[in-house]
Design an enzyme around this catalytic site. Structure first.
Site, mmCIF file in Angstrom:
data_model
loop_
_atom_site.group_PDB
_atom_site.id
_atom_site.type_symbol
_atom_site.label_atom_id
_atom_site.label_comp_id
_atom_site.label_asym_id
_atom_site.label_seq_id
_atom_site.Cartn_x
_atom_site.Cartn_y
_atom_site.Cartn_z
ATOM 1 N N SER A 158 13.236 -2.761 6.631
ATOM 2 C CA SER A 158 13.719 -1.396 6.823
ATOM 3 C C SER A 158 12.904 -0.632 7.865
ATOM 4 C CB SER A 158 13.709 -0.645 5.489
ATOM 5 O OG SER A 158 12.392 -0.544 4.974
ATOM 6 N N ASP A 174 7.328 0.863 1.796
ATOM 7 C CA ASP A 174 6.376 -0.117 2.298
ATOM 8 C C ASP A 174 6.811 -0.626 3.671
ATOM 9 O OD1 ASP A 174 8.527 -1.662 1.644
ATOM 10 O OD2 ASP A 174 7.487 -2.978 0.255
ATOM 11 N N ASP A 180 7.169 -4.041 5.828
ATOM 12 C CA ASP A 180 7.168 -5.505 5.860
ATOM 13 C C ASP A 180 6.546 -5.940 7.183
ATOM 14 O OD1 ASP A 180 8.546 -5.950 3.383
ATOM 15 O OD2 ASP A 180 10.377 -5.283 4.372
ATOM 16 N N ASP A 213 3.319 -5.144 2.931
ATOM 17 C CA ASP A 213 3.543 -6.529 2.516
ATOM 18 C C ASP A 213 3.283 -7.388 3.744
ATOM 19 O OD1 ASP A 213 4.233 -5.697 0.026
ATOM 20 O OD2 ASP A 213 6.363 -6.154 0.190
ATOM 21 N N LYS A 221 22.610 2.296 1.737
ATOM 22 C CA LYS A 221 21.460 1.905 0.910
ATOM 23 C C LYS A 221 21.239 2.898 -0.230
ATOM 24 C CE LYS A 221 17.685 0.881 3.216
ATOM 25 N NZ LYS A 221 17.063 -0.372 2.746
ATOM 26 N N TYR A 262 21.489 -2.235 -6.034
ATOM 27 C CA TYR A 262 20.574 -2.562 -4.942
ATOM 28 C C TYR A 262 19.458 -3.447 -5.493
ATOM 29 C CZ TYR A 262 17.935 -1.825 -0.608
ATOM 30 O OH TYR A 262 17.285 -2.003 0.592
#
Length: 504
Positions: free
Chosen positions: A79, A90, A92, A149, A210, A219
């Site tokens: 995202s 968060d 990625d 992450d 979303k 979701y």
């Protein structure tokens, strides 16, 4: 081929402006200060991994620290890379390193040359959690308050160029499976963005979808619904069908397209590439198991894969099964609901009431029967009792995460007997002063409906006993490799009127 290239109308522009206003009222955009902090954290992390590979090279005896020509580089995906993240989301991230820097020996580990150790020594890094045995190994942490992450991909090259193109197929050459999966997060994200004509339109529409999916409780690919990459591919596909459409048009057409989509016809943004590197790709003509997928949404980067393989009979019943059993498949039902709401609010005059599309589903009022899974720890020689203890929190999160990752197995075990709708999120009861010193509890819920008898359409089925499938599931999760005495999961049937007050 596109369905339509019609330009947007004045009304479309006004409805899109109303849509953007609604999203801002929902708090979906981060502040400038948070955006700057994220950039600073990513820059700090990139400098850190460059220092890390130099330290590994010195430890391996390849030269003095700082004298070896080597490099590592940080990429983002998900995202954040798509530009649809919200406040507190968060990031990625992917660290790409050279062939002599190993995931097992150097990325994870507590020795001085390991990245995990270097991160743990930083005062700005908190809640560090290495997840070594997952399908895609990851280090989870908070870096200056930003959730990260971090994945690792080990390339087959001695030096990672600063201008590395992770989208090039050659990047995958001789990479191990875990590195290929890690690289594909970035490759899919970048390819997806290249498939749409207006990135801003895509981003606005995707934010809406979303949020809608989250509010409607669908979701999560972990329990058999759709996750972030699935929704992104579906929105990108809609953008390709209506390349001149702006956000309000794309959202409306999204529901019209997928309320009628003839699953299991696959969604593909581009033609599937074969034999580029000899890696297995999704192709039901070659792989019989691929033909069993109920809702194939194919990733656009090589090697193509079905990103929605977790979808189950209950979350998307095959059309044939729907007819035979008189079931309404959950995802199809939600698409149809979204279409009806969109059609109604777009036909009204004045300010477009987009908030009506984003109303939450009344999950805890929609069923008479529920399965309730309660996860908790009790003190033992392996588990400290104090809830403030760091080790207790780590064990609780690990146990919650393990059971959550297996919930789809519970859905699959009980759905031959009942129609089941899992709620995708964990629920934690509020903790008042009276709960001080007590173990934290985590709950998961599934709505249940009896299936009508095939011989009596619309009729009530006889009583259902789920003891065996529930016990089989409990046996499975208690096989957790890191299980310790004191880890518990209690699964019970609850009538709607007997649900705990904190969910009503």
């Amino acid at each position: 081929e596109p369905f339509s290239r019609a330009p947007p109308t004045t009304k479309d522009f006004q409805q899109t402006a109303d849509l953007e206003l609604c999203l801002r009222e929902q708090g979906l955009y981060e502040s400038n200060e948070e955006a700057v902090l994220r950039e600073e954290v990513l820059g700090r992390l990139d400098r850190l991994v460059k220092e890390w590979v130099q330290r590994v090279c010195a430890w391996l005896g390849l030269g003095e620290f700082g004298e070896v020509e080597t490099n590592a580089k940080i990429f983002t995906f998900g995202s954040y890379r798509l530009g649809v993240h919200g406040p507190g989301a968060d990031i990625d991230t992917l660290c790409v390193g050279p062939r002599h820097v190993s995931r097992d020996l150097h990325f994870f580990g507590t020795e001085e040359h390991c990245l995990q150790k270097m991160l743990s020594d930083l005062p700005e890094v908190t809640e560090l959690q290495p997840v070594v045995d997952s399908f895609v190994p990851v280090i989870k942490m908070k870096f200056s308050g930003v959730s990260i992450d971090l994945l690792y991909a080990q390339l087959a090259t001695a030096v990672v160029p600063e201008n590395l193109d992770v989208g090039a197929i050659s990047t995958l050459r001789n990479a191990d499976d875990k590195s290929v999966r890690s690289l594909n997060g970035c490759r899919v994200t970048d390819t997806l963005l290249n498939q749409v004509e207006s990135i801003e339109t895509f981003r606005t529409a995707l934010r809406v979808i979303k949020l809608w999916a989250e509010r409607r409780g669908i979701y999560s690919n972990v329990v058999g619904y759709l996750g972030g990459v699935n929704w992104a591919i579906l929105v990108a596909y809609t953008c390709k069908l209506y390349p001149c459409g702006i956000a309000s048009v794309i959202v409306d057409r999204f529901f019209k397209v997928f309320a009628r989509w003839p699953w299991p016809t696959p969604i593909m943004l581009r033609e599937i590439e074969h034999d580029a590197m000899g890696l297995q790709v999704w192709d039901p003509r070659i792989n019989p198991r691929d033909s069993m997928h109920l809702m194939p949404i194919i990733t656009p980067a090589y090697p193509a894969a079905n990103s929605s393989y977790n979808v189950s009979e209950s979350t998307l019943a095959a059309m044939k099964a729907r007819t035979q059993l008189h079931q309404t498949c959950l995802l199809q039902e939600e698409f149809e609901h979204g279409e009806k709401v969109c059609t109604r609010i777009l036909a009204e005059g004045g300010l477009t009431k987009w908030h009506k599309l984003l109303e939450p589903v009344p999950f805890f009022r929609n069923y008479r029967n529920y399965l309730q899974a309660r996860l908790f720890l009790t003190p033992s020689q392996f588990i400290p009792f104090a809830t403030c203890c760091f080790m207790h929190c780590i064990l609780q999160e690990a146990w919650d995460g393990w059971v959550h990752s297996r919930l789809r197995q519970l859905v699959m075990r009980v759905e031959p007997f009942v129609t089941v709708r899992p709620w995708p999120k964990a629920i934690f009861p509020p903790r008042g002063p009276e709960a001080a010193g007590q173990p934290r509890r985590c709950f998961y819920f599934m709505g249940l409906k009896k299936k009508p008898l095939p011989s009596q359409p619309g009729g009530r089925a006889s009583s259902v006993n789920l003891n065996n499938p529930v016990q089989e599931f409990k046996n499975q999760v208690m096989g957790y490799l890191s299980w310790k005495e004191g880890m518990h999961v209690l699964i019970t049937h609850q009538m709607q009127k007997a649900l705990p007050s904190f969910v009503l």
